[in-house]
Write a protein that holds these residues in place. Structure first.
Motif, mmCIF file in Angstrom:
data_model
loop_
_atom_site.group_PDB
_atom_site.id
_atom_site.type_symbol
_atom_site.label_atom_id
_atom_site.label_comp_id
_atom_site.label_asym_id
_atom_site.label_seq_id
_atom_site.Cartn_x
_atom_site.Cartn_y
_atom_site.Cartn_z
ATOM 1 N N LEU A 123 -30.432 13.301 45.107
ATOM 2 C CA LEU A 123 -30.993 14.677 45.265
ATOM 3 C C LEU A 123 -29.813 15.561 44.355
ATOM 4 O O LEU A 123 -30.225 16.458 43.426
ATOM 5 C CB LEU A 123 -30.763 15.395 46.013
ATOM 6 C CG LEU A 123 -31.649 14.984 47.245
ATOM 7 C CD1 LEU A 123 -31.845 15.566 48.554
ATOM 8 C CD2 LEU A 123 -32.963 14.777 46.800
ATOM 9 N N VAL A 124 -28.953 15.500 43.855
ATOM 10 C CA VAL A 124 -27.863 16.069 43.370
ATOM 11 C C VAL A 124 -27.940 15.635 41.858
ATOM 12 O O VAL A 124 -27.608 16.249 40.975
ATOM 13 C CB VAL A 124 -26.358 15.859 43.707
ATOM 14 C CG1 VAL A 124 -25.443 16.521 42.666
ATOM 15 C CG2 VAL A 124 -25.942 16.365 45.170
ATOM 16 N N ALA A 125 -28.415 13.804 41.835
ATOM 17 C CA ALA A 125 -28.349 14.240 40.050
ATOM 18 C C ALA A 125 -29.420 14.880 39.511
ATOM 19 O O ALA A 125 -29.736 14.869 38.715
ATOM 20 C CB ALA A 125 -28.521 12.820 40.303
ATOM 21 N N MET A 126 -30.941 14.801 40.806
ATOM 22 C CA MET A 126 -31.576 15.724 40.061
ATOM 23 C C MET A 126 -31.436 16.882 39.508
ATOM 24 O O MET A 126 -32.212 17.235 38.495
ATOM 25 C CB MET A 126 -32.797 14.989 41.565
ATOM 26 C CG MET A 126 -33.536 13.348 41.413
ATOM 27 S SD MET A 126 -35.010 13.784 42.538
ATOM 28 C CE MET A 126 -34.460 12.682 44.186
ATOM 29 N N THR A 127 -30.997 17.323 41.146
ATOM 30 C CA THR A 127 -30.669 19.023 40.018
ATOM 31 C C THR A 127 -29.990 18.648 39.389
ATOM 32 O O THR A 127 -30.148 19.500 38.337
ATOM 33 C CB THR A 127 -29.752 19.809 41.824
ATOM 34 O OG1 THR A 127 -31.001 19.426 42.684
ATOM 35 C CG2 THR A 127 -29.596 20.386 41.274
ATOM 36 N N TYR A 128 -28.771 18.557 39.106
ATOM 37 C CA TYR A 128 -28.104 18.013 37.522
ATOM 38 C C TYR A 128 -28.876 17.661 36.136
ATOM 39 O O TYR A 128 -28.742 19.028 35.515
ATOM 40 C CB TYR A 128 -27.165 17.329 37.917
ATOM 41 C CG TYR A 128 -26.069 16.946 37.076
ATOM 42 C CD1 TYR A 128 -24.581 17.397 36.536
ATOM 43 C CD2 TYR A 128 -26.423 16.036 35.347
ATOM 44 C CE1 TYR A 128 -24.488 17.818 34.891
ATOM 45 C CE2 TYR A 128 -25.386 16.430 34.711
ATOM 46 C CZ TYR A 128 -24.795 16.738 33.657
ATOM 47 O OH TYR A 128 -23.761 16.253 33.045
ATOM 48 N N ALA A 129 -29.901 17.105 36.596
ATOM 49 C CA ALA A 129 -30.741 16.567 35.677
ATOM 50 C C ALA A 129 -31.988 17.874 35.146
ATOM 51 O O ALA A 129 -32.416 17.869 33.714
ATOM 52 C CB ALA A 129 -31.351 15.188 35.945
ATOM 53 N N ALA A 130 -32.137 18.495 36.285
ATOM 54 C CA ALA A 130 -33.595 19.913 35.951
ATOM 55 C C ALA A 130 -32.572 20.850 35.137
ATOM 56 O O ALA A 130 -32.724 21.494 35.081
ATOM 57 C CB ALA A 130 -34.065 20.272 37.376
ATOM 58 N N GLN A 131 -30.720 20.715 35.452
ATOM 59 C CA GLN A 131 -30.179 21.488 35.011
ATOM 60 C C GLN A 131 -29.889 21.689 33.027
ATOM 61 O O GLN A 131 -30.394 22.668 32.338
ATOM 62 C CB GLN A 131 -28.920 21.974 35.732
ATOM 63 C CG GLN A 131 -29.058 22.577 36.733
ATOM 64 C CD GLN A 131 -27.573 22.822 37.585
ATOM 65 O OE1 GLN A 131 -26.846 22.568 37.395
ATOM 66 N NE2 GLN A 131 -27.723 23.182 39.011
ATOM 67 N N ASP A 132 -30.712 20.392 32.713
ATOM 68 C CA ASP A 132 -29.970 20.453 31.604
ATOM 69 C C ASP A 132 -30.602 19.566 30.853
ATOM 70 O O ASP A 132 -30.014 17.820 31.023
ATOM 71 C CB ASP A 132 -28.534 20.151 30.785
ATOM 72 C CG ASP A 132 -28.179 19.958 29.545
ATOM 73 O OD1 ASP A 132 -28.803 20.708 29.475
ATOM 74 O OD2 ASP A 132 -26.664 20.074 28.897
ATOM 75 N N PRO A 133 -31.849 18.761 31.031
ATOM 76 C CA PRO A 133 -32.426 17.378 30.802
ATOM 77 C C PRO A 133 -31.732 17.248 29.549
ATOM 78 O O PRO A 133 -32.045 15.609 29.178
ATOM 79 C CB PRO A 133 -34.160 17.656 30.599
ATOM 80 C CG PRO A 133 -33.710 19.078 30.919
ATOM 81 C CD PRO A 133 -32.613 19.691 30.914
ATOM 82 N N ALA A 134 -31.082 17.495 28.776
ATOM 83 C CA ALA A 134 -31.798 17.257 27.078
ATOM 84 C C ALA A 134 -29.947 16.837 27.403
ATOM 85 O O ALA A 134 -29.489 15.609 26.533
ATOM 86 C CB ALA A 134 -30.912 18.469 26.181
ATOM 87 N N ALA A 135 -29.112 16.384 28.269
ATOM 88 C CA ALA A 135 -27.360 15.952 28.354
ATOM 89 C C ALA A 135 -27.740 14.727 28.960
ATOM 90 O O ALA A 135 -26.642 13.494 29.241
ATOM 91 C CB ALA A 135 -27.044 17.329 29.157
ATOM 92 N N VAL A 136 -28.740 14.593 29.402
ATOM 93 C CA VAL A 136 -29.128 12.944 30.233
ATOM 94 C C VAL A 136 -29.401 12.513 29.722
ATOM 95 O O VAL A 136 -31.413 12.115 29.597
ATOM 96 C CB VAL A 136 -29.428 13.109 31.874
ATOM 97 C CG1 VAL A 136 -29.786 11.475 32.618
ATOM 98 C CG2 VAL A 136 -29.174 14.273 32.567
#
Length: 301
Positions: free
Chosen positions: A124-137
């Motif tokens: 859930l944390v990883a998904m939240t992180y990805a949503a904040q900056d998709p281009a960084a993942v």
């Protein structure tokens, strides 16, 4: 919930105490974070987000496998876990995602997209992180994720909504509940004992049980279908892994997760419980390494 120190928490995380502890430490905006950056400097970076109770040592065997195959790894203990600060803040996915974002930035690791791995609550944390900056993942690997059980009146964040009740339960039965939870995580009893010893050693530091119960209050681990659906819409290549004998996040949710995440790559690990990266590090690496390599080749071509 008011911050408290539970029975058995007989140590404090001070600068002097950390001098005797393994790993590296960095002071971020919410507190000191315990981390390890390992592997070849020119390797693609894999960042790992862990579950409700685990310190960064949980990832050691998987990190070793990935490092041996040319990947660089960044692991950290989330606030309230391992040797990271027990902070007097709202323990939710926003806090933990901010911790990961600040850590990668402060370490100068944002020059190229990273590969993100999240397990259990860490998914859930990883998904939240990805949503904040998709281009960084560059890629997202989700292992035995929490969040897909239906939200019920007996869900932890509902039962613990009242601060007085949450504090009472945490003080009186917190350690017993913690040990019971750890006992269901791992299929192999010997590995289960190793995991329990690892976690409970860090839970000797003041504020550890507070951090877990505050997380249960503020980070819902059920009824999160929308987060999975939003992550699937980001278009990030996603690998879904699951232990076939997972007793915490049952395999019954596998198809739902695969559909919502739009995960084209997926694998069920045989004879494995909830903590696949800890129980089956080689098998997990066998899935992650070619998945990461394929993405890198496409970007380089």
């Amino acid at each position: 919930m008011k911050y408290f120190v539970a029975a058995g928490e007989d140590r404090r995380l001070t600068a002097d105490a950390r001098q005797e502890l393994p790993g590296s430490f960095i002071d971020l905006s919410d507190g000191v974070t315990h981390y390890e950056l390992r592997g070849p400097e020119d390797g693609d970076l894999v960042v790992m987000a862990g579950g409700l109770t685990i310190p960064l040592f949980y990832w050691d065997s998987l990190a070793t496998e990935l490092n041996a195959r040319g990947l660089r790894t960044l692991t950290c203990s989330a606030y309230g876990r391992g040797y990271s600060d027990r902070v007097q803040a709202r323990y939710d996915e926003t806090l933990f995602a901010r911790q990961l974002a600040e850590l990668t930035e402060r370490l100068g690791l944002t020059g190229r997209p990273l590969h993100l791995v999240g397990t259990s609550m860490g998914a859930l944390v990883a998904m939240t992180y990805a949503a904040q900056d998709p281009a960084a993942v560059s890629t997202l690997t989700i292992v035995g994720p929490a969040g897909l059980a239906e939200s019920r009146l007996t869900s932890p964040h509902r039962l613990l909504r009242n601060d007085l009740l949450a504090g009472f339960v945490a003080r009186r039965r917190g350690r017993q509940i913690l040990q019971g939870h750890l006992g269901h995580n791992v299929r192999d009893p010997e590995l289960g004992a190793e995991l329990t010893e690892m976690v409970l050693d860090a839970f000797r530091f003041e504020g550890s049980l507070y951090a877990v119960f505050d997380t249960l209050q503020h980070l819902p681990v059920s009824g999160r279908d929308d987060l999975f659906r939003q992550t699937g819409a980001l278009g990030i290549p996603t690998l879904l892994l699951w232990g076939d004998e997972d007793a915490v996040t049952p395999l019954a949710h596998f198809d739902t997760a695969r559909t919502l995440l739009r995960a084209r790559h997926h694998h069920v690990i045989p004879e494995c419980g909830h903590m696949a990266p800890f129980e089956r590090p080689r098998e997990v690496a066998d899935q992650i390494v070619p998945f990461v390599a394929a993405r890198t080749e496409r970007l380089d071509s």
